[in-house]
Design a protein around this motif. Sequence first.
Motif, mmCIF file in Angstrom:
data_model
loop_
_atom_site.group_PDB
_atom_site.id
_atom_site.type_symbol
_atom_site.label_atom_id
_atom_site.label_comp_id
_atom_site.label_asym_id
_atom_site.label_seq_id
_atom_site.Cartn_x
_atom_site.Cartn_y
_atom_site.Cartn_z
ATOM 1 N N SER A 1 11.595 -23.444 -12.696
ATOM 2 C CA SER A 1 12.612 -22.881 -13.593
ATOM 3 C C SER A 1 13.805 -22.402 -12.792
ATOM 4 O O SER A 1 14.938 -22.404 -13.272
ATOM 5 C CB SER A 1 12.037 -21.697 -14.381
ATOM 6 O OG SER A 1 11.060 -22.135 -15.270
ATOM 7 N N PHE A 2 13.533 -22.017 -11.557
ATOM 8 C CA PHE A 2 14.611 -21.522 -10.692
ATOM 9 C C PHE A 2 15.733 -22.539 -10.584
ATOM 10 O O PHE A 2 16.887 -22.267 -10.897
ATOM 11 C CB PHE A 2 14.049 -21.185 -9.316
ATOM 12 C CG PHE A 2 15.076 -20.647 -8.370
ATOM 13 C CD1 PHE A 2 15.563 -21.415 -7.315
ATOM 14 C CD2 PHE A 2 15.563 -19.366 -8.529
ATOM 15 C CE1 PHE A 2 16.527 -20.908 -6.442
ATOM 16 C CE2 PHE A 2 16.522 -18.852 -7.662
ATOM 17 C CZ PHE A 2 17.004 -19.621 -6.616
ATOM 18 N N TRP A 3 15.375 -23.753 -10.118
ATOM 19 C CA TRP A 3 16.398 -24.762 -9.945
ATOM 20 C C TRP A 3 16.878 -25.330 -11.276
ATOM 21 O O TRP A 3 18.034 -25.724 -11.401
ATOM 22 C CB TRP A 3 15.887 -25.908 -9.065
ATOM 23 C CG TRP A 3 15.727 -25.515 -7.644
ATOM 24 C CD1 TRP A 3 14.561 -25.343 -6.961
ATOM 25 C CD2 TRP A 3 16.768 -25.231 -6.704
ATOM 26 N NE1 TRP A 3 14.808 -24.967 -5.669
ATOM 27 C CE2 TRP A 3 16.154 -24.894 -5.492
ATOM 28 C CE3 TRP A 3 18.170 -25.224 -6.775
ATOM 29 C CZ2 TRP A 3 16.884 -24.553 -4.347
ATOM 30 C CZ3 TRP A 3 18.893 -24.891 -5.640
ATOM 31 C CH2 TRP A 3 18.248 -24.555 -4.447
ATOM 32 N N ARG B 1 20.529 -13.682 -4.227
ATOM 33 C CA ARG B 1 21.894 -13.775 -4.744
ATOM 34 C C ARG B 1 21.888 -14.182 -6.219
ATOM 35 O O ARG B 1 22.636 -13.638 -7.038
ATOM 36 C CB ARG B 1 22.705 -14.785 -3.930
ATOM 37 C CG ARG B 1 23.167 -14.214 -2.589
ATOM 38 C CD ARG B 1 24.147 -15.129 -1.890
ATOM 39 N NE ARG B 1 23.469 -16.130 -1.086
ATOM 40 C CZ ARG B 1 23.912 -17.374 -0.911
ATOM 41 N NH1 ARG B 1 25.010 -17.785 -1.506
ATOM 42 N NH2 ARG B 1 23.244 -18.225 -0.152
ATOM 43 N N VAL B 2 21.009 -15.136 -6.552
ATOM 44 C CA VAL B 2 20.920 -15.579 -7.950
ATOM 45 C C VAL B 2 20.489 -14.416 -8.831
ATOM 46 O O VAL B 2 21.026 -14.182 -9.919
ATOM 47 C CB VAL B 2 19.924 -16.756 -8.074
ATOM 48 C CG1 VAL B 2 19.606 -17.066 -9.529
ATOM 49 C CG2 VAL B 2 20.468 -17.996 -7.397
ATOM 50 N N LYS B 3 19.531 -13.661 -8.308
ATOM 51 C CA LYS B 3 19.027 -12.506 -9.060
ATOM 52 C C LYS B 3 20.150 -11.517 -9.339
ATOM 53 O O LYS B 3 20.296 -11.008 -10.450
ATOM 54 C CB LYS B 3 17.923 -11.839 -8.237
ATOM 55 C CG LYS B 3 17.383 -10.571 -8.857
ATOM 56 C CD LYS B 3 16.234 -10.044 -8.015
ATOM 57 C CE LYS B 3 15.727 -8.737 -8.596
ATOM 58 N NZ LYS B 3 14.496 -8.299 -7.945
ATOM 59 N N THR B 4 20.965 -11.260 -8.334
ATOM 60 C CA THR B 4 22.056 -10.296 -8.490
ATOM 61 C C THR B 4 23.063 -10.753 -9.534
ATOM 62 O O THR B 4 23.488 -9.976 -10.384
ATOM 63 C CB THR B 4 22.796 -10.110 -7.149
ATOM 64 O OG1 THR B 4 21.835 -9.879 -6.129
ATOM 65 C CG2 THR B 4 23.763 -8.942 -7.220
ATOM 66 N N TRP C 1 15.986 -9.336 -14.055
ATOM 67 C CA TRP C 1 15.664 -10.718 -13.744
ATOM 68 C C TRP C 1 14.299 -10.804 -13.116
ATOM 69 O O TRP C 1 13.995 -10.075 -12.169
ATOM 70 C CB TRP C 1 16.723 -11.265 -12.781
ATOM 71 C CG TRP C 1 16.654 -12.737 -12.544
ATOM 72 C CD1 TRP C 1 17.193 -13.706 -13.326
ATOM 73 C CD2 TRP C 1 16.031 -13.399 -11.441
ATOM 74 N NE1 TRP C 1 16.958 -14.952 -12.788
ATOM 75 C CE2 TRP C 1 16.230 -14.781 -11.625
ATOM 76 C CE3 TRP C 1 15.315 -12.979 -10.323
ATOM 77 C CZ2 TRP C 1 15.764 -15.739 -10.747
ATOM 78 C CZ3 TRP C 1 14.837 -13.925 -9.449
ATOM 79 C CH2 TRP C 1 15.061 -15.310 -9.660
ATOM 80 N N SER C 2 13.443 -11.677 -13.641
ATOM 81 C CA SER C 2 12.064 -11.748 -13.166
ATOM 82 C C SER C 2 11.841 -12.945 -12.257
ATOM 83 O O SER C 2 12.170 -14.075 -12.614
ATOM 84 C CB SER C 2 11.128 -11.821 -14.382
ATOM 85 O OG SER C 2 10.012 -12.617 -14.109
#
Lengths: 577, 358
Positions: free
Chosen positions: B253-255, B293-296, B312-313
């Motif tokens: 799911s990340f990408w 960085r994505v989480k932020t 964000w999980s």
Amino acid sequence: MPTVSVDRDALLGSLGKEFSEQKFDELCFSFGLEIDDVVVENEGGKEVVQYKVEVAANRYDLLCFEGIRRALLIYLGKLDIPRYTSLKPSETLRLIVKPTIKEVRPFAVAAVLRGIRFTKPIYDSFIDLQDKLHHNIGRKRSLVAIGTHDLDTIQGPFIYEGRKPQDIKFRPLNQTKEFTAVELMELYSTDSHLKPYLPIIRDKLVYPLITDRNGVVLSMPPIINGEHSKISLNTKNIFIESTATSLHRAKIVLDTIVTMFSEHCQQIEAVEVEYDQGEVVLYPELKYWTMEVSVKDACRDIGISISREEMRTLLQRMCIPSTISSDPDKIMVEIPPTRHDILHAQDVYEDVAIAYGYNNVKPTFPSASTIGQQFPLNKLSDQLRHHVAQAGFTEAATFVLCSRDDMGEKLRKTDKEPNLVHVSNPKTLEFQVCRNLLLPGLLKTLAANKKMPLPLQLFEVADIVVKEPKQDVGARNERHLCAVNYNKTPGFEVIHGLLDRVMQLLEIPWEGHGLPSGSGYHIRGAEHASFLPGRCAEIVARGKVVGHLGVLHPDVILAFELHLPCAALEINIEPFL
Amino acid sequence: MAADLSEHLLHYLDEHESFNSLNLAEELGEDHQRIVGAIKSLQSLGNVIEAEQESGKQWELTEEGKEVVEHGSHEARVFHAIPPQGIPQQKLLKEVPNSKIGFSKAMSLGWVKLEKGGGESMVVRKTESIVDDVAEALRNVLNLQVDAVSNQQKQELKKRKLLQEVVVKMYQVKKGQDFTCTVRKQETELTAEMISSGSWKTLNLKPYNFNALGAPLTKGHLHPLMKVRAEFRQIFLEMGFTEMPTNNYVESSFWNFDTLFQPQQHPSRDAQDTFFVSDPEEAGEIPEEYMERVKTVHSHGAYGSLGYQCPWSEGEARKNVLRTHTTAVSARMLYALAKNVRTPSILGCSTNLPCICF
């Protein structure tokens, strides 16, 4: 994409006499709306035409008739951008949030709409907007729920707390007697409209409850409001409360409701919300914030060339006012509380582009010159596909997902732990796993084409999926070539001939006579569950087994609902890159 | 024989300039259909003859008539069935086929008479012998000696349904452009022997029928969707794009979502809108620093964006899905490219069929 029902005549009437249906259609298209459906209803003898307008899911300001009309009028330059403010009266109402609700539904916001003038359409629109917000940003009330109440029937301060279900008793909307919360859970378990929301709080120790200073229950979010404070066409002052698990979203919801309906009332009034630490926040937030936007960057990203003044005019039409900054390239845009969808300068650029007109942007070639490159595996696959088709085989394109049996039992394979990637939520049994062979797909294609003249020769060059612990996601694709020959005789020699041809094209010599093994290919007899014993061979190329070919076992043929002999070939083509 | 007949006709034409097929059939004593057949085969040779179709009438025997020729007319049979001493009428009627008709006819012709007496009617011969005119007339027609039968007789026999007049298609034949007296067979194809022997020079080839389809060929086919895909690939390659590797259907799911700024609560990440993978369930490796960085950006906003202001999980990001768009690959590529920043003048594209085929 949410759809909003708007009365055609009311809308076109507001826009001006020159708007025929066709012109309206074009207007919608350029603004970014789409008319999904036209419904003609008969209301009291009069014919009423409703447009179902589709709006973008992140445009909360377009979720009701008022919002759409306002946005279109501003877009046409017929209306100035309104400024939304809330008044803090000398006697501000207060909503106190108790710590008891913290674990269940911690956040609440509130506001008052003072002096509202309801007509039936406005009332309907008001209810409808709440529904839309519940469904979209509220994620079916799980993240945000809204309650609207007749302020003249209740008295502040209001309390928002978590109370044990058995201690909650009130008369809910449209009921004649009082119920406890426990009873309500029971009562609504058969109500198709409210049933989906029950699980949000059903198993919690405490249920959310809003009451006024006299203990009158306003609502038990997110399920139902109280009958006592319900609004009607005669309501003049509305108390809006919104409870949520996401404060951010609750603020957006509140802002949206008050801005949309401010045109029908005298004043938006602020309400104080007090949390347990004594902190008091004033709502609605109605925040205006500024962002610096570079005209040059906007033009570059869109692919147009306009002046700073032109850009300001375009943004004005999109409800985004701006001022000039000392830097000649920059403008300061002010984002209103109706545009919570704007998160980044790019969103502003998008609005510039919409106002400019997407169709007015000229398509151009990239200025950078690059040399194209094929992905080697795709290049090889395409080359093979052409040659196999030239050999007389017909290409098929089959599903990647299939049933477990297709990969196991039907092929007479009895692996306890097959190397298969499983789908956790397949729609039907037919899509349980990702294929790890192309063969079953081709056999199913044969079964669907039994009426075609013989011989049926099919092939496919495509990916299969297998588990791979070494990959970051735990699985990988593998490119296979599979071919079948279905005829009165199995045609092993035909399939074998195809294999020889493919190897010839790949420049892999046959190790038949004399050639040392390891540099070319050869086939050797092997036993494989899916094939007839003695009529199956494994294909060895450069010392490694790359696939099998043979005559399919009758059990396999029957399992796939076929009835003629069939010879098949399947190899992994990746070693040949 | 047929060839002979055809040649015979040609010779006849040569002498007489033209003929009518029906008349000729009678003259030659040949079955008309055979004449027609011969005419048709002559026609196939080209312009040797010219044949025009006409309709004419011809006398023919009916089924009954044919039977009469074989066994004799009904009245004659009645006559011959009577023994010298006579025969009871009942018996006669029973034994002889068509005796009713035959009897009345025989009576009117004066061949037999009825004698009544002693309770039973007896039929006796009146004359010694008879001439079966009817059968003879029919026989004449059969042998194409139609004129030997008078018109009156023909009409009578027609009334008795022993004879019928049929419309017959006949041909008026005369010499054609390329008339010759000999029948030359037409060759269907040029053969190797003709070439080597040189006989092709004097060849008379049967004309091709250009009004028909050719032989269907054995052929393979490419799938139409694949052909369209090939066209797209071609267009992108010609514009200078580099093809991305899209051969991984399983994606985290990340990408697939998070790196593309798709919020974690978005409906498209619902169980009913995306295929989640139960095995392997989670992705192992995700670049740590990048994930931070994505989480932020998602939770607090960064790089000029407000973000979604929502927790964000990481667990949600690790969930594997069946890739919902090849843009997931674009995300991976951009990350990889950004790590090797020189002059990223690369146009990347992917033309993979979406893996969720419904």
